[in-house]
Scaffold this motif. Structure first.
Motif, PDB file in Angstrom:
ATOM      1  N   ARG A   3       9.123  -0.765  -7.041  1.00 23.60           N
ATOM      2  CA  ARG A   3       8.404  -1.455  -8.197  1.00 23.60           C
ATOM      3  C   ARG A   3       7.900  -0.593  -9.179  1.00 23.60           C
ATOM      4  O   ARG A   3       7.613   0.906  -8.972  1.00 23.60           O
ATOM      5  N   LEU A   8       2.899  -2.568  -9.527  1.00 22.37           N
ATOM      6  CA  LEU A   8       2.097  -1.786  -8.344  1.00 22.37           C
ATOM      7  C   LEU A   8       0.547  -1.976  -8.507  1.00 22.37           C
ATOM      8  O   LEU A   8      -0.403  -2.243  -8.061  1.00 22.37           O
ATOM      9  N   ALA A  12      -2.312  -4.061  -6.514  1.00 20.28           N
ATOM     10  CA  ALA A  12      -3.484  -3.400  -6.322  1.00 20.28           C
ATOM     11  C   ALA A  12      -4.791  -4.317  -6.548  1.00 20.28           C
ATOM     12  O   ALA A  12      -5.599  -4.402  -5.909  1.00 20.28           O
ATOM     13  N   ALA A  15      -4.798  -6.980  -4.076  1.00 19.57           N
ATOM     14  CA  ALA A  15      -5.387  -6.578  -2.923  1.00 19.57           C
ATOM     15  C   ALA A  15      -6.736  -6.440  -2.518  1.00 19.57           C
ATOM     16  O   ALA A  15      -7.520  -6.439  -1.666  1.00 19.57           O
ATOM     17  N   SER A 263      -6.400   8.652   1.326  1.00 14.08           N
ATOM     18  CA  SER A 263      -6.607   7.607   0.118  1.00 14.08           C
ATOM     19  C   SER A 263      -8.018   7.915  -0.363  1.00 14.08           C
ATOM     20  O   SER A 263      -8.298   6.958  -1.475  1.00 14.08           O
ATOM     21  N   GLY A 299       3.966   5.025  -5.458  1.00 11.98           N
ATOM     22  CA  GLY A 299       3.810   3.598  -4.580  1.00 11.98           C
ATOM     23  C   GLY A 299       3.456   3.880  -3.347  1.00 11.98           C
ATOM     24  O   GLY A 299       2.729   3.111  -2.809  1.00 11.98           O
ATOM     25  N   ALA A 300       3.962   5.006  -2.637  1.00 15.49           N
ATOM     26  CA  ALA A 300       3.813   5.320  -1.333  1.00 15.49           C
ATOM     27  C   ALA A 300       2.310   5.474  -1.033  1.00 15.49           C
ATOM     28  O   ALA A 300       1.683   5.085  -0.025  1.00 15.49           O
ATOM     29  N   ASP A 301       1.619   6.373  -1.814  1.00 14.55           N
ATOM     30  CA  ASP A 301       0.153   6.421  -1.824  1.00 14.55           C
ATOM     31  C   ASP A 301      -0.614   5.082  -2.249  1.00 14.55           C
ATOM     32  O   ASP A 301      -1.614   5.143  -1.398  1.00 14.55           O
ATOM     33  N   MET A 303       0.275   2.308  -1.073  1.00  7.77           N
ATOM     34  CA  MET A 303       0.365   1.474   0.329  1.00  7.77           C
ATOM     35  C   MET A 303      -0.487   2.154   1.113  1.00  7.77           C
ATOM     36  O   MET A 303      -1.281   1.129   2.006  1.00  7.77           O
ATOM     37  N   GLN A 306      -4.093   0.938   0.320  1.00 12.87           N
ATOM     38  CA  GLN A 306      -4.108  -0.799   0.600  1.00 12.87           C
ATOM     39  C   GLN A 306      -4.504  -0.828   1.903  1.00 12.87           C
ATOM     40  O   GLN A 306      -5.194  -1.484   2.393  1.00 12.87           O
ATOM     41  N   GLN A 307      -3.616  -0.159   3.081  1.00 14.22           N
ATOM     42  CA  GLN A 307      -3.844  -0.165   4.378  1.00 14.22           C
ATOM     43  C   GLN A 307      -5.311   0.515   4.751  1.00 14.22           C
ATOM     44  O   GLN A 307      -6.047  -0.028   5.818  1.00 14.22           O
TER      45      GLN A 307
END
Length: 348
Positions: A3, A8, A12, A15, A263, A299-301, A303, A306-307
């Motif tokens: 993405r 992203l 966000a 989210a 995060s 983007g992995a950060d 995610m 978000q988790q």
């Protein structure tokens, strides 16, 4: 297909509407006792007046309480320690601050009372943060990790000063966090001296077995942690690291503790919309929002953010809602389209 940053950011924003907060309870209680000028600072002497020169509009009690909150969030065992603190002429010992053990007891043995003297000599100006619960006067959180025998562990949570009042000062919050670490275990009572007889804290806590933390006296000989024996850069703010928590927990035999997730990009013990702002700012080639420590903010950060959204370590058992969430989301929307012997001394 990966993405784009704009996609992203839009994801966000969405989210923020659906993420939920999780409850958490405080167990450690630090009874903070401010000792006024002319009164006895246990084990040290008569407390003095505040220094004539300091930076910032905050107060010693408010900053000290904020520092205590950091440790109360990290250590979750049911335990109470009394810490007396106040201003004192510390110059013969240190230009900044020192901790003095007062009493230890219990099984396991732990310090139950200590005193902390903050210098009023004025040799180095303190920064008294008027809003010590946040890090607004400082730049992005910088983190680092190292391996002490059982895998990588966080050893640095540091913020450089950006506010003029903080630049060139000694951050009082960092100093209080450091001295409180001594009050919580890194202090020259027999239980500590027995632990470090071989020059290290040897961790046997489940999940961290094999970690060997080097020490000298009552400080960690590692550059970066709050309990480090090496002085931090002038003006900077150092927060509690995972290595600090592990060292204190092993020495005082605490079994329940928390550390902030990756995060928590601004070091405020919450994962919320403020961290998203930091992630967005770091997308322009920075690494200040690298939650998974892979060397990039990407983007992995996001995610992981978000988790982990809603993670918090409040001081009381409560669910902490995200304040003014809708307003924050609306404010972010345009971005989606623009892109730290019983007396222990602070190291000089």
């Amino acid at each position: 297909m990966p993405r784009s940053p704009i996609s992203l950011i839009r994801l966000a924003i969405g989210a923020l509407f659906v993420a939920a907060c999780s409850p958490s309870a405080r167990a450690l209680t630090i009874i903070d006792h401010f000792v006024a000028a002319g009164e006895e600072l246990a084990g040290i002497g008569l407390a003095g007046d505040a220094p004539q020169q300091f930076n910032g509009a905050g107060s010693l009690p408010s900053v000290f309480r904020a520092a205590a909150n950091h440790w109360e969030r990290a250590i979750r065992d049911d335990f109470t320690v009394t810490v007396n603190y106040g201003w004192f002429a510390t110059a013969p010992i240190t230009p900044i601050a020192f901790h003095q053990g007062v009493a230890e007891a219990g099984t396991p043995e732990r310090q139950i009372e200590g005193s902390i003297a903050f210098s009023n000599d004025g040799l180095l100006p303190f920064y008294l943060d008027p809003s010590p619960a946040d890090n607004f006067e400082f730049g992005p959180l910088v983190v680092a990790q190292s391996d002490f025998g059982a895998g990588p562990i966080n050893i640095l949570r540091e913020l450089a000063p950006v506010d003029a009042a903080a630049v060139g000062s000694i951050d009082l919050l960092s100093t209080a966090i450091h001295e409180l670490g001594h009050a919580l275990g890194l202090v020259g009572w027999p239980f500590y001296n027995d632990e470090i007889a071989d020059g290290a804290i040897n961790v046997v806590i489940a999940g961290f077995e094999g970690t060997t933390i080097p020490v000298m006296g009552t400080h960690l000989t590692v550059n970066g942690p709050a309990m480090s024996g090496f002085a931090r850069p002038l003006g900077s703010r150092r927060l509690i690291t995972d290595l600090d928590v592990l060292a204190v927990s092993q020495v005082s035999q605490f079994s329940q503790f928390l550390t902030p997730p990756g995060s928590d990009f601004n070091g405020d013990w919450q994962v919320d919309s403020s961290d998203l702002v930091n992630w967005i700012a770091a997308l322009d080639g920075g690494t200040k929002a690298d939650a998974n420590l892979d060397g990039a903010s990407d983007g992995a950060d996001f995610m992981l953010w978000q988790q982990q959204f809603g993670w918090t370590a409040p001081k009381t058992s409560t669910t902490v809602p995200e304040p003014a969430l809708l307003g924050v989301v609306i404010g972010l929307a345009p971005l989606g389209y623009a892109c730290r012997e019983r007396r222990t001394r602070w190291p000089k």
